[in-house]
Design an enzyme around this catalytic site. Structure first.
Site, short mmCIF file in Angstrom:
data_model
loop_
_atom_site.label_atom_id
_atom_site.label_comp_id
_atom_site.label_asym_id
_atom_site.label_seq_id
_atom_site.Cartn_x
_atom_site.Cartn_y
_atom_site.Cartn_z
CB CYS A 1 -13.58 -16.71 11.52
SG CYS A 1 -13.40 -18.44 11.95
CB CYS B 1 -13.24 -22.63 12.39
SG CYS B 1 -14.59 -21.79 11.55
CB CYS C 1 -13.65 -18.90 4.60
SG CYS C 1 -12.36 -19.84 5.39
CG ASP D 1 -10.55 -18.09 7.95
OD1 ASP D 1 -10.59 -16.88 7.72
OD2 ASP D 1 -11.35 -18.68 8.68
#
Ligand code: FES
Length: 145
Positions: free
Chosen positions: A60, A104, A35, A37
């Site tokens: 995010c 996350c 992703c 991140d």
């Protein structure tokens, strides 16, 4: 019911301890190739206590909110206690996250652990390597970006 709790929205819009510590005693950087991140956590330690903490993330909204909450939960605590911080505790403190965003919160937990490990390494503090064993990649199970 709203997808995100008021606490998640608050920490996303007004992240606590955002930034960088130039004189950090430990820096942890973790990321996920899937992703994209990236999370960086800085800790200042005095006499075994985390006296200051900051984080930076290219991630995010949930990554921002969970890191912000994680910094609040470990500030002023002994490093050993910070090591015990689980993503579950962070999610609970935020009054929950949507299921597909739970992973996350793992990024925040891992960044804290990486910062403590860096602190131990830089200061020649002995530890059991088992404590820092990699967990299964939480992003494998449904990272929806
Ligand atoms: Fe939030 Fe992967 S960390 S989408």
């Amino acid at each position: 019911m709203a997808l995100y709790s008021d606490k998640v929205m608050d920490h996303f819009r007004n992240p606590r301890n955002l930034g960088k510590l130039d004189d950090a005693d430990g820096i942890g950087e973790v990321g996920n190739a899937k992703c994209g991140d990236i999370m960086r956590m800085y800790i200042k330690v005095d006499d075994g206590i985390i006296t200051d903490v900051k984080f930076n993330t290219f991630g995010c909204g949930s990554a921002i909110a969970t890191s912000s909450m994680a910094t609040e939960l470990i500030k002023g605590k002994p490093v050993e206690e910070a090591l015990e911080l689980s993503n579950k505790a962070v999610v609970e403190a935020l009054d929950g996250l949507p299921t597909h965003k739970i992973h996350c919160s793992v990024l925040a937990e891992e960044a804290v652990r990486a910062a403590v490990k860096d602190y131990y390494d830089k200061n020649g503090i002995a530890y059991d390597p088992e404590m820092f064993k990699e967990k299964d990649d939480p992003h494998e199970a449904g990272c929806e970006v």
